[in-house]
Scaffold this motif. Sequence first.
Motif, PDB file in Angstrom:
ATOM      1  N   VAL A   1       7.707   6.251   8.766  1.00  0.00           N
ATOM      2  CA  VAL A   1       9.004   5.946   8.158  1.00  0.00           C
ATOM      3  C   VAL A   1       8.821   5.489   6.714  1.00  0.00           C
ATOM      4  O   VAL A   1       9.544   5.937   5.808  1.00  0.00           O
ATOM      5  CB  VAL A   1       9.741   4.867   8.980  1.00  0.00           C
ATOM      6  N   ASN A   2       7.859   4.608   6.491  1.00  0.00           N
ATOM      7  CA  ASN A   2       7.622   4.120   5.131  1.00  0.00           C
ATOM      8  C   ASN A   2       7.262   5.254   4.187  1.00  0.00           C
ATOM      9  O   ASN A   2       7.699   5.285   3.031  1.00  0.00           O
ATOM     10  CB  ASN A   2       6.503   3.076   5.140  1.00  0.00           C
TER      11      ASN A   2
ATOM     12  N   GLY B   1      10.527   6.289   2.367  1.00  0.00           N
ATOM     13  CA  GLY B   1      10.203   5.674   1.082  1.00  0.00           C
ATOM     14  C   GLY B   1      10.013   6.696  -0.014  1.00  0.00           C
ATOM     15  O   GLY B   1      10.395   6.475  -1.175  1.00  0.00           O
ATOM     16  N   ALA B   2       9.414   7.846   0.318  1.00  0.00           N
ATOM     17  CA  ALA B   2       9.219   8.897  -0.678  1.00  0.00           C
ATOM     18  C   ALA B   2      10.549   9.410  -1.213  1.00  0.00           C
ATOM     19  O   ALA B   2      10.728   9.606  -2.423  1.00  0.00           O
ATOM     20  CB  ALA B   2       8.416  10.045  -0.070  1.00  0.00           C
TER      21      ALA B   2
ATOM     22  N   GLY C   1       0.808  -1.208   0.000  1.00  0.00           N
ATOM     23  CA  GLY C   1       0.000   0.000   0.000  1.00  0.00           C
ATOM     24  C   GLY C   1       0.844   1.261   0.000  1.00  0.00           C
ATOM     25  O   GLY C   1       0.608   2.184  -0.784  1.00  0.00           O
ATOM     26  N   THR C   2       1.827   1.313   0.891  1.00  0.00           N
ATOM     27  CA  THR C   2       2.706   2.478   0.933  1.00  0.00           C
ATOM     28  C   THR C   2       3.458   2.642  -0.376  1.00  0.00           C
ATOM     29  O   THR C   2       3.698   3.756  -0.839  1.00  0.00           O
ATOM     30  CB  THR C   2       3.709   2.341   2.096  1.00  0.00           C
ATOM     31  N   LEU C   3       3.812   1.542  -1.008  1.00  0.00           N
ATOM     32  CA  LEU C   3       4.508   1.588  -2.287  1.00  0.00           C
ATOM     33  C   LEU C   3       3.632   2.217  -3.362  1.00  0.00           C
ATOM     34  O   LEU C   3       4.096   3.055  -4.156  1.00  0.00           O
ATOM     35  CB  LEU C   3       4.918   0.176  -2.701  1.00  0.00           C
ATOM     36  N   VAL C   4       2.352   1.854  -3.402  1.00  0.00           N
ATOM     37  CA  VAL C   4       1.419   2.446  -4.368  1.00  0.00           C
ATOM     38  C   VAL C   4       1.323   3.949  -4.151  1.00  0.00           C
ATOM     39  O   VAL C   4       1.380   4.743  -5.095  1.00  0.00           O
ATOM     40  CB  VAL C   4       0.023   1.797  -4.241  1.00  0.00           C
TER      41      VAL C   4
ATOM     42  N   MET D   1      14.586  17.996   2.136  1.00  0.00           N
ATOM     43  CA  MET D   1      14.433  18.806   3.345  1.00  0.00           C
ATOM     44  C   MET D   1      13.001  18.811   3.862  1.00  0.00           C
ATOM     45  O   MET D   1      12.764  18.759   5.081  1.00  0.00           O
ATOM     46  CB  MET D   1      14.903  20.240   3.077  1.00  0.00           C
ATOM     47  N   ILE D   2      12.031  18.870   2.962  1.00  0.00           N
ATOM     48  CA  ILE D   2      10.625  18.895   3.386  1.00  0.00           C
ATOM     49  C   ILE D   2      10.215  17.559   3.991  1.00  0.00           C
ATOM     50  O   ILE D   2       9.587  17.494   5.052  1.00  0.00           O
ATOM     51  CB  ILE D   2       9.712  19.268   2.199  1.00  0.00           C
ATOM     52  N   ILE D   3      10.577  16.477   3.315  1.00  0.00           N
ATOM     53  CA  ILE D   3      10.157  15.156   3.780  1.00  0.00           C
ATOM     54  C   ILE D   3      10.949  14.715   5.013  1.00  0.00           C
ATOM     55  O   ILE D   3      10.379  14.258   6.010  1.00  0.00           O
ATOM     56  CB  ILE D   3      10.319  14.119   2.651  1.00  0.00           C
TER      57      ILE D   3
END
Length: 397
Positions: free
Chosen positions: A319-320, A324-325, A92-95, A131-133
């Motif tokens: 974290v994901n 991940g982003a 889901g997080t990957l999508v 920086m934002i993420i």
Amino acid sequence: MSSHSPTTPTDSALTGRDLARTVLTRGVVGRLVLGWSSVLALLLAAPLLQAPLPAPVLALVLAAIVAVIVVAAGGVVQQAEALARRLGDPYGTLVLTLSIVVIEVVLIAAVMLGPGEHATIARDSVMAVSMIIMNLALGLCLLVGGLRHGGLAANRTGTSAYLVMLAVLGALAVAMPALIGEGGGYTAVQALVVGGMTVLLYAFFLWRQTGAQAADFQELAGSPAPTARTAAAPAESAPLRVTLAVHRAELLLRTGLLIATVLPIVLLSHDMADLLDDGLARLGAPVALGGVLIAMIVFTPESLTALRAARGGEIQRVVNLCHGALVSTFALTIPTVLVIGLLTGRTVVLAESPANLVLLGATLAVSAVSASAPRATAIHGAVHLLLFGVYALVLFS
């Protein structure tokens, strides 16, 4: 956002009117109408929007386009989140992450291929995303989560995997071009080799993340989130093939809506790029502000999703999303931009300034220390927020 538990074999599939009523909500339809009507309106008004526009008109039209893109991006995230709830982590997080990357690439490409010289737009956008993420969004998440829950324990193995990916991919993206490239960018051969190796590494990472090491990216047992998934109860999760079979109609409809919501962003991005270039030139603003705007448009919905997860105590979800982003940005956005540059003959400058490299290094170091601690607390969040403040200072220096 509420915790999205994985599908279980007992979940009933939505069909017919129930499916339409659940998926085609007023908000979903409203976003589609807003996006496509805006595209039509700009098409009809094109003769009236020829440069140079009066400054108030330029600001108004640009603000309207950005607002529509943000709303449409929120719709994309909404459908991606619904798919995430149905598929469960890490799928889901990957999508969700890949959906955001598509928007990011579209906006960067629109600016890069637009009028004017934008050789650094990819670098500026990726730095702003970093920086934002990793500082603003993650810092707020740790601050909110730490104050609300006292401390949050992420899955160290999965978080470590993200961080080693970020250290290597970040160095390849914004540090190595200055050392081995030409003019702050990779040569054609270097771009192909580095881009190819990056994509292969990311593919291997995804293979492990969605396969043998999937449990490393799930909430730990004892998470404060009431519905958090744990590695201790894998028997409750239905295999992905079962989910795809049982909920095929819903998954197809939501995927179609996701695509239909992305397309207006693609079509509006060209007009946004033209107006943004004109506006920044008139203001004499730093060129890097274009990258910051793209990063804010793309990652505001995902940052809000991460904040809701932090409030619920889902630290691994945070974290994901955050780590991940950025991994996907380094691993997919940078190679895509390099290919676009090669195909169009546009210069792609990736080498960062020493100040930003120090900031990126400090960010990754602080993230690694936070991940190694038994619990991440509000203090860790405050440090990340300070780093974002320094980035804002450097941006206008």
